[in-house]
Design a protein around this motif. Structure first.
Motif, PDB file in Angstrom:
ATOM      1  N   GLU A 122       0.835  -1.203   0.000  1.00 27.52           N
ATOM      2  CA  GLU A 122       0.000   0.000   0.000  1.00 27.52           C
ATOM      3  C   GLU A 122       0.872   1.256   0.000  1.00 27.52           C
ATOM      4  N   ARG A 125       2.511   1.671  -3.382  1.00 33.44           N
ATOM      5  CA  ARG A 125       1.540   2.158  -4.371  1.00 33.44           C
ATOM      6  C   ARG A 125       1.348   3.669  -4.241  1.00 33.44           C
ATOM      7  N   HIS A 156      -2.855  -4.859  -6.711  1.00 36.99           N
ATOM      8  CA  HIS A 156      -1.644  -4.084  -6.959  1.00 36.99           C
ATOM      9  C   HIS A 156      -0.958  -4.501  -8.266  1.00 36.99           C
ATOM     10  N   ALA A 160      -0.118  -1.932 -11.333  1.00 36.23           N
ATOM     11  CA  ALA A 160       1.219  -1.747 -11.901  1.00 36.23           C
ATOM     12  C   ALA A 160       1.223  -2.009 -13.401  1.00 36.23           C
ATOM     13  N   MET A 187       6.489  -3.501  -8.829  1.00 40.52           N
ATOM     14  CA  MET A 187       6.121  -2.146  -8.423  1.00 40.52           C
ATOM     15  C   MET A 187       7.362  -1.306  -8.106  1.00 40.52           C
TER      16      MET A 187
END
Length: 200
Positions: A122, A125, A156, A160, A187
């Motif tokens: 998180e 991100r 996620h 990405a 990521m």
């Protein structure tokens, strides 16, 4: 993201397109003009509308590479027999034995991302979104609607992939991100390239 697929094919047609990367969720326009690929598309349209893209230099290399399987979302056949279509990426695949006649096709292992979330992902991100806003939105003329849409993506890995397929044009950059199966590492690569301003 593409509609959920409940059953993947054991074998599917395969296009060899050097340095072309089909990310999950991304839309790819294609013109089909080779006879073998025209037959492949015709068979796909009669069945599950799916075929795969291998971003390698030859059929021989494809058996050792990752690629993307996609679904034909729209297709127009031209009077000369060629076709214009839009292929939407579904998931990453690992190719196994390649068959060349009557067109390239392969058995595949589907490589779906795990649906995972934790505080580290998180936080990463949020950092990626900050880098995206500061480094890419204005430079690339990204519409506000796309930025808002990113916030609605729940996984996620899908986040990405959509961002990478939209922002980066350099084939090597795209391939490096695409080939990373670990979501966190993918990521981290995305953030690294954004912060470095590698947008072409």
């Amino acid at each position: 993201m593409p509609d959920p697929i409940t059953k993947y094919p054991d074998q599917t047609g395969l296009m060899i397109l050097p340095w072309v990367t089909l990310f999950p969720g991304a839309m790819m326009p294609l013109k089909i003009f080779e006879d073998r690929y025209q037959e492949m598309v015709a068979q796909a349209l009669l069945g599950n509308r799916m075929f795969a893209i291998a971003h390698t230099l030859s059929e021989e290399d494809a058996s050792e590479s990752l690629g993307g399987i996609g679904m034909i979302r729209a297709c127009v056949t031209n009077p000369d027999g060629t076709s214009n279509l839009v292929l939407q990426g579904v998931t990453r695949v690992a190719f196994h034995e390649i068959h060349l006649d009557p067109y390239p096709r392969s058995e595949m292992l589907m490589l779906n991302d795990p649906d995972e979330s934790n505080a580290t992902l998180e936080s990463l991100r949020r950092s990626i979104m900050d880098a995206f806003r500061s480094q890419a939105v204005e430079k690339l003329g990204i519409p506000d609607g796309f930025v808002s849409h990113l916030d609605t993506i729940t996984t996620h890995g899908a986040f990405a992939d959509l961002l990478a397929s939209t922002v980066f044009e350099n084939p090597q950059t795209r391939r490096l991100i695409f080939q990373e199966l670990d979501v966190m590492t993918r990521m981290e690569l995305l953030e690294k390239f954004l912060l470095a301003g590698v947008l072409d």
